[in-house]
Scaffold this motif. Structure first.
Motif, PDB file in Angstrom:
ATOM      1  N   ARG A 185     -14.647  -0.640  -0.117  1.00 58.60           N
ATOM      2  CA  ARG A 185     -13.691   0.359  -0.612  1.00 58.60           C
ATOM      3  C   ARG A 185     -12.268  -0.184  -0.685  1.00 58.60           C
ATOM      4  N   PHE A 186     -12.124  -1.500  -0.815  1.00 58.66           N
ATOM      5  CA  PHE A 186     -10.786  -2.074  -0.785  1.00 58.66           C
ATOM      6  C   PHE A 186      -9.943  -1.579  -1.957  1.00 58.66           C
ATOM      7  N   ALA A 187     -10.537  -1.346  -3.120  1.00 60.79           N
ATOM      8  CA  ALA A 187      -9.774  -0.871  -4.278  1.00 60.79           C
ATOM      9  C   ALA A 187      -9.125   0.476  -4.006  1.00 60.79           C
ATOM     10  N   GLN A 188      -9.751   1.317  -3.162  1.00 61.01           N
ATOM     11  CA  GLN A 188      -9.192   2.622  -2.832  1.00 61.01           C
ATOM     12  C   GLN A 188      -8.318   2.576  -1.583  1.00 61.01           C
ATOM     13  N   LEU A 189      -8.343   1.462  -0.851  1.00 57.81           N
ATOM     14  CA  LEU A 189      -7.606   1.362   0.402  1.00 57.81           C
ATOM     15  C   LEU A 189      -6.330   0.536   0.259  1.00 57.81           C
ATOM     16  N   HIS A 190      -5.908   0.266  -0.959  1.00 52.74           N
ATOM     17  CA  HIS A 190      -4.636  -0.416  -1.150  1.00 52.74           C
ATOM     18  C   HIS A 190      -3.949   0.142  -2.391  1.00 52.74           C
ATOM     19  N   ALA A 191      -2.641   0.042  -2.390  1.00 55.80           N
ATOM     20  CA  ALA A 191      -1.829   0.489  -3.523  1.00 55.80           C
ATOM     21  C   ALA A 191      -0.793  -0.583  -3.816  1.00 55.80           C
TER      22      ALA A 191
END
Length: 647
Positions: A185-191
């Motif tokens: 879920r790294f794409a959803q856990l970084h901005a």
């Protein structure tokens, strides 16, 4: 059959394209996308994907390298260099014969070289006093910094390494369950926030949702939140249902019922302590109206990935009012510690703090950079690093049944060998040194005859340097933190013995050991800088001398020499750098002295071992290509409608 000179030329061309970006001294390539955006990168997968290859076999090589990097998070450039070196060294003999000898080499030489030759030199990334359940903080930093050396510049590497270490520490991602969620879920856990320096990057508690509030009602303290995947306003019709409205009065009455039902749902949520509604769909304006009226904040139009992340972190399922009653207890609710809007640059986010229901402690990473392309590069590098760390918890075990094969016979060459039948990859191998043996393993050992084992028994009484295995350990053994089946009460490391005879335990040269032998323990690491390739080259040559098949011996020499192409590329810019490094390392091996370690970083031995085996499998597939057919349109399924009665 595919032309071997053609394969060699294509592999050499691919290697030339990525060689300049290899290692900490490698340069960056400027990629211009079709939409005109530019990207500076050293990532091997991006370089291969941007080449626009035409030859089918070259596309197969690039696809194999990219697939390997996707699985392990590392090694696309090294994959291509090693593949080119192996194909380039195959100058004599039949390609088909070489392809048949590769599986036998992997089983008889490569696995033994890793399990017995490399093992005394391996370190562990896990705490010395216990099983490999958690990464040490120092090992985590050394692994991340070494990984990022080949992908980021020196000015960015240290800052991104510290961010990755902080994110792992706060999320609890030094253990497999949390690290697996962080990778998936790294794409959803970084901005990303463009226009700011990298030093402004932060690790924040909670989760950032890439949406703005549809309704925001500030609330302090702990509150409850529900997740929904459908509109809470009831609909008059649905799939397969017809609603007959005979007058305008009936229509107004139906709309009033829908409004009343919506208000009742929101009242029920508010009475149950719910102050936040997270929706995967767009809600009706009446839902937003009654949510504001009852003090419930609403975030709508969440992506399916964000819905899955919230469900996994909080351990809840989407809420759905049961039937015609809205008075039931709201069991599927998450505890939220805070909920507030957040502005990053020009992008609005919803910042929510969740109380995790599992091992993962919800935190997110805010990456800052002057432009979006650099942010994208940093995010891709960190994602690959976390994928690499997850592979560190894997171990490669070999059953005793794999040893029972006649060395003089040709059954191992061209006998339909599949690595899956011989090698077992054990995920999250936490119990190190366990003496438990499965029934399948016991059966494999009992079914093995002494004649079969003795035919392949290697000279364990003699190491490559001429010292017996029972001798006192070298000075380097004090630095080891490896838990093995062959360790005595004092912690002295012993080489794994070959299973001979019958029964679950075998006595070989005075060493009693349980049946399964491990090729690689979980957490095995080595210093970066070409040590793995030099060590494997050295021990492959040693064990190849004990195999009496000329084809396997020839392939062993080819692979051993090809491994040296990696450190040669790493030290290519230094005058006599590789020669000095190679001579110092091999001299230390011959004298049983500690390796001259000059690098501080570490690399996963599991990833390196998987790289070698993946390259060998790719070579096997390429050499076994018989015909290349160009298809200009999608293949059509041909159905044979004829029956036996037609003939």
């Amino acid at each position: 059959m595919a032309s071997r000179p053609g394969l060699q030329q294509e592999a050499a061309a691919l290697a030339g394209a990525v060689r300049g970006a290899l290692g900490p001294r490698g340069g960056r390539a400027l990629l211009v996308r079709p939409d005109g955006r530019a990207l500076l990168t050293r990532d091997g997968r991006r370089l291969l994907e941007a080449l626009g290859l035409q030859p089918p076999t070259a596309r197969v090589m690039a696809a194999c390298a990219c697939r390997h990097q996707s699985a392990t998070g590392d090694g696309a450039k090294t994959f291509v260099l090693l593949l080119a070196a192996v194909l380039g060294a195959m100058r004599e003999g039949s390609p088909r014969r070489a392809a048949r000898a590769l599986p036998a080499f992997e089983r008889r030489v490569l696995e033994r070289a890793v399990a017995r030759g490399l093992r005394p030199h391996l370190r562990s990334a896990f705490p010395a006093g216990g099983p490999g359940a958690e990464l040490e903080a120092a090992a985590l930093e050394a692994l991340l910094e070494a990984y990022l050396q080949g992908r980021l510049g020196p000015g960015e590497r240290r800052a991104v390494t510290l961010l990755g270490c902080e994110l792992c520490a706060r999320c609890g991602a030094r253990r497999p369950p949390a690290l697996r969620l962080l990778c998936g879920r790294f794409a959803q856990l970084h901005a990303a926030a463009a226009g700011l320096p990298l030093a402004r990057s932060r690790v924040l508690p909670g989760v950032l949702l890439r949406r703005d509030f549809a309704a925001y009602c500030p609330a302090g303290g702990r509150l409850r939140a529900v997740l929904v995947t459908r509109c809470l306003r009831p609909v008059l019709t649905g799939p397969g249902v017809e609603c007959a409205v005979r007058s305008e009065r009936q229509h107004r009455a139906a709309l009033r019922w829908c409004g009343g039902r919506t208000e009742a749902v929101m009242e029920h949520l508010r009475s149950g302590g719910v102050r936040l509604l997270l929706s995967g769909v767009k809600q009706h304006e009446e839902v937003i109206f009654y949510a504001k009226l009852h003090g419930v904040s609403v975030v709508e139009c969440l992506s399916s990935e964000e819905v899955a992340l919230i469900s996994e972190i909080a351990g809840i399922s989407p809420y759905d009012p049961a039937g015609d009653s809205v008075q039931g207890e709201i069991a599927e609710a998450a505890v939220v510690t805070f909920c507030q809007p957040l502005l990053l640059g020009s992008q609005r986010y919803v910042h929510i703090g969740f109380s995790s229901a599992g091992a993962f402690q919800p935190h997110c990473l805010v990456l800052c950079a002057p432009v979006d392309a650099i942010n994208e590069q940093h995010a891709a590098a960190l994602h690959g690093a976390f994928t690499m760390l997850l592979q560190l918890f894997r171990a490669v075990d070999q059953e005793c049944g794999a040893e029972g094969e006649s060395q003089n016979g040709a059954s191992g060459v061209g006998s339909g060998y599949s690595p899956a039948t011989e090698t077992r990859v054990v995920t999250e191998s936490i119990a190190c040194g366990s003496s438990q043996v499965s029934e399948h393993q016991l059966g494999a050992c009992r079914g093995e005859t002494a004649a079969q084992s003795s035919d392949l028994a290697l000279q364990e009484s003699e190491r490559p340097d001429g010292t017996p295995p029972a001798s006192a350990p070298g000075p380097h053994s004090k630095e080891l933190s490896v838990c093995t089946d062959g360790a005595d009460s004092a912690g002295t490391h012993k080489l794994p013995a070959l299973c001979v005879g019958k029964g679950p335990e075998k006595a070989v040269y005075g060493v009693t050991q349980s049946c399964p032998s491990s090729i690689l323990e979980a957490g095995s690491v080595l210093p970066v800088g070409g040590y793995f390739e030099i060590l494997l080259h050295y021990y492959i040559q040693h064990y190849a001398k004990q195999v009496q098949q000329s084809a396997v011996t020839a392939i062993s020499n080819v692979v051993a020499d090809a491994l040296l192409s990696i450190p040669k590329a790493l030290y290519g810019t230094e005058r006599n750098g590789f020669t000095k490094f190679y001579l110092e390392t091999t001299e230390a091996l011959r004298k049983n002295q500690p390796l001259p370690v000059n690098e501080k970083g570490l690399e996963s031995v599991y990833c390196k071992y998987q790289l070698v085996t993946s390259v060998l499998h790719c070579v096997t597939e390429l050499l076994n290509i018989d015909l290349i057919i160009g298809v200009k349109r999608p293949l059509q399924k041909i159905e044979d409608k004829d029956s036996d009665d037609d003939f």
